[in-house]
Motif scaffolding. Structure first.
Motif, PDB file in Angstrom:
ATOM      1  N   THR A   1      -1.777  -6.908   1.747  1.00 16.91           N
ATOM      2  CA  THR A   1      -2.502  -7.483   0.615  1.00 16.91           C
ATOM      3  C   THR A   1      -2.420  -9.001   0.556  1.00 16.91           C
ATOM      4  O   THR A   1      -3.417  -9.679   0.250  1.00 16.91           O
ATOM      5  N   PHE A   2      -1.254  -9.550   0.840  1.00 23.36           N
ATOM      6  CA  PHE A   2      -1.032 -10.981   0.628  1.00 23.36           C
ATOM      7  C   PHE A   2      -0.968 -11.751   1.942  1.00 23.36           C
ATOM      8  O   PHE A   2      -0.569 -11.215   2.976  1.00 23.36           O
ATOM      9  N   ASP A   3      -1.343 -13.004   1.855  1.00 25.91           N
ATOM     10  CA  ASP A   3      -1.151 -13.947   2.952  1.00 25.91           C
ATOM     11  C   ASP A   3       0.241 -14.541   2.794  1.00 25.91           C
ATOM     12  O   ASP A   3       0.557 -15.131   1.756  1.00 25.91           O
ATOM     13  N   GLY A   4       1.077 -14.389   3.813  1.00 26.99           N
ATOM     14  CA  GLY A   4       2.467 -14.788   3.701  1.00 26.99           C
ATOM     15  C   GLY A   4       2.671 -16.215   3.251  1.00 26.99           C
ATOM     16  O   GLY A   4       3.447 -16.484   2.329  1.00 26.99           O
ATOM     17  N   GLU A   5       1.954 -17.164   3.870  1.00 28.98           N
ATOM     18  CA  GLU A   5       2.168 -18.577   3.554  1.00 28.98           C
ATOM     19  C   GLU A   5       1.626 -18.924   2.175  1.00 28.98           C
ATOM     20  O   GLU A   5       2.255 -19.667   1.422  1.00 28.98           O
TER      21      GLU A   5
ATOM     22  N   LEU B   1       3.866 -17.191  -0.964  1.00 24.00           N
ATOM     23  CA  LEU B   1       5.321 -17.317  -1.034  1.00 24.00           C
ATOM     24  C   LEU B   1       5.807 -17.351  -2.483  1.00 24.00           C
ATOM     25  O   LEU B   1       6.886 -16.843  -2.804  1.00 24.00           O
ATOM     26  N   GLY B   2       5.007 -17.952  -3.367  1.00 24.39           N
ATOM     27  CA  GLY B   2       5.375 -18.002  -4.782  1.00 24.39           C
ATOM     28  C   GLY B   2       5.487 -16.602  -5.368  1.00 24.39           C
ATOM     29  O   GLY B   2       6.425 -16.306  -6.124  1.00 24.39           O
ATOM     30  N   ILE B   3       4.536 -15.742  -5.027  1.00 24.14           N
ATOM     31  CA  ILE B   3       4.582 -14.354  -5.505  1.00 24.14           C
ATOM     32  C   ILE B   3       5.816 -13.653  -4.945  1.00 24.14           C
ATOM     33  O   ILE B   3       6.507 -12.900  -5.651  1.00 24.14           O
ATOM     34  N   GLY B   4       6.100 -13.918  -3.679  1.00 17.82           N
ATOM     35  CA  GLY B   4       7.268 -13.310  -3.066  1.00 17.82           C
ATOM     36  C   GLY B   4       8.569 -13.741  -3.736  1.00 17.82           C
ATOM     37  O   GLY B   4       9.461 -12.925  -3.975  1.00 17.82           O
ATOM     38  N   LEU B   5       8.661 -15.030  -4.070  1.00 15.80           N
ATOM     39  CA  LEU B   5       9.866 -15.530  -4.734  1.00 15.80           C
ATOM     40  C   LEU B   5      10.005 -14.946  -6.143  1.00 15.80           C
ATOM     41  O   LEU B   5      11.119 -14.638  -6.590  1.00 15.80           O
TER      42      LEU B   5
ATOM     43  N   GLY C   1      10.679  -4.723  -1.967  1.00 13.88           N
ATOM     44  CA  GLY C   1       9.713  -4.471  -0.908  1.00 13.88           C
ATOM     45  C   GLY C   1       8.587  -5.485  -0.899  1.00 13.88           C
ATOM     46  O   GLY C   1       8.152  -5.935   0.168  1.00 13.88           O
ATOM     47  N   VAL C   2       8.093  -5.853  -2.081  1.00 16.85           N
ATOM     48  CA  VAL C   2       7.029  -6.868  -2.169  1.00 16.85           C
ATOM     49  C   VAL C   2       7.513  -8.180  -1.562  1.00 16.85           C
ATOM     50  O   VAL C   2       6.815  -8.828  -0.766  1.00 16.85           O
ATOM     51  N   PHE C   3       8.729  -8.585  -1.926  1.00 16.69           N
ATOM     52  CA  PHE C   3       9.289  -9.815  -1.368  1.00 16.69           C
ATOM     53  C   PHE C   3       9.439  -9.737   0.144  1.00 16.69           C
ATOM     54  O   PHE C   3       9.056 -10.662   0.881  1.00 16.69           O
TER      55      PHE C   3
END
Length: 299
Positions: free
Chosen positions: A107-111, A114-118, A150-152
Motif C-alpha cells: 500500500t505505501f511507498d517506503g520513502e 516513513l512518517g506513517i511508519g514512525l 506490522g505496518v511499521f
C-alpha cells in the motif's frame, strides 16, 4: 531472578533466588515467599502440590475472591498453559505482524510513508508498554500491537529494500536462523539460563539501548548518523551486538515458557509468552535488516 522481558515480569512469570518458576506459597498458606531450590531437584518440594494442612491462596482467582477463596496454587488441570497454547498464540500474533507488513508494503511507498511508519511504531510501543504493566494479558491489546508493528515493519522494510535489493529476504532468513539456532542450543542445554546470565543480558541491553538513544539524539542535532554507531565498521559491530542480544533474549523467553508450563501457569499466560517472543523476534529482524544494509553498502 526476574525475567528481563517486561511482559514476563509479573506475579506469575518470575524466578527468585536462582530457581525457576512461579513464587511458591508459604507453608502456612499466607503470603507467598520465594523458594531457593528447584522443586524438581528435590522430590516432595513442589510448591504447587497441596501441602497437608496448608491452604495456599490461588493468585489467579477473581479479584473479589482473593481475600476469601482458597485453592491449589497452580491453575486447575484443565486450565494450564501448554506448548500448543504458546505455539498457537504465537502463530496468531506473528501471523498478524506478517499480514500487516505485507499489506503496508503493497500500500505505501517506503520513502514517502516513513512518517506513517514512525507513527505506527509509536502506537505499537505505547500498546506494548500498556500490556507490559497490566496484571493479566489482554489478547485484543496484543493483537492490536501486532497490527501496528506490522505496518511499521512493512514500511521500513520496503524503504530498505529500495536501496538494498534483497535485504529484507536476507534479514528474514537471518532471523529464522537465529531463532532455530537458539532453540536447538537451548534444548541441548548448550545455552544455560542462570541468574548470572540474565543479569549480564539485562545490563548489556540497557547499555545498548541507552547508547543507541544517544546516537539518535546526536543524529537529530548534527545530522548524519550522529556518533557513527549505525554505519560503517562501528555499525557492523553494533549490529552484531544487537543480534547477539536478541538471541540471548530468546533464550530467556524459552526459559520463561518452559517454567510456565512446568509450574502450571494459567492458559491465558500463553498470550504473554507469544507477546514476549514477538517483541524479541522484531528486535532481531530490525537489527538484522540494518546489518545486512551496512554489509551491502547501503548505510
Amino acid at each position: 531472578m526476574r525475567s528481563s522481558n517486561p511482559v514476563f515480569t509479573r506475579r506469575g512469570f518470575s524466578r527468585e533466588g536462582g530457581s525457576a518458576g512461579f513464587n511458591a506459597p508459604s507453608q502456612a498458606g499466607g503470603p507467598t515467599t520465594a523458594q531457593g531450590n528447584n522443586p524438581y531437584a528435590q522430590p516432595g518440594t513442589n510448591p504447587y502440590a497441596q501441602q497437608p494442612g496448608a491452604a495456599p491462596r490461588n493468585p489467579y482467582a477473581p479479584a473479589d475472591q482473593q481475600q476469601g477463596e482458597w485453592a491449589p496454587y497452580a491453575a486447575p488441570a484443565g486450565n494450564r498453559m501448554t506448548m500448543d497454547d504458546v505455539v498457537s498464540r504465537t502463530g496468531m500474533t506473528l501471523g498478524l505482524v506478517i499480514l500487516a507488513a505485507v499489506a503496508s508494503w503493497i500500500t505505501f511507498d517506503g520513502e514517502k510513508s516513513l512518517g506513517i511508519g514512525l507513527m505506527a511504531a509509536l502506537g505499537a510501543f505505547v500498546l506494548a508498554m500498556v500490556q507490559a504493566f497490566k496484571r493479566r494479558p489482554i489478547p485484543a491489546l496484543i493483537l492490536s500491537y501486532a497490527v501496528l508493528e506490522g505496518v511499521f515493519l512493512g514500511i521500513i522494510s520496503e524503504y530498505f529494500n529500495t536501496y538494498v535489493s534483497g535485504a529484507v529476504m536476507q534479514a528474514v532468513l537471518g532471523t529464522m536462523a537465529v531463532f532455530f539456532g537458539v532453540l536447538v542450543a537451548y534444548k541441548l542445554r548448550i545455552i544455560r539460563v542462570t541468574a548470572r546470565f540474565q543479569r549480564f543480558v539485562v545490563g548489556a541491553a540497557i547499555g545498548f539501548v541507552l547508547l543507541m538513544a544517544v546516537n539518535l539524539f546526536a543524529s537529530l542535532i548534527g545530522g548524519g548518523d550522529g556518533m557513527g554507531l549505525r554505519s560503517g565498521g562501528l555499525g557492523i559491530l553494533f549490529g552484531i551486538i544487537g543480534v547477539v542480544l536478541g538471541a540471548c533474549f530468546l533464550a530467556l523467553d524459552f526459559k520463561q515458557v518452559e517454567d510456565g508450563i512446568a509450574y502450571g501457569a494459567p492458559k491465558n499466560e500463553a498470550w504473554l509468552a507469544a507477546f514476549g517472543l514477538t517483541l524479541t523476534l522484531v528486535w532481531i529482524y530490525l537489527e538484522m535488516l540494518r546489518l545486512v544494509a551496512i554489509l551491502q553498502g547501503g548505510d
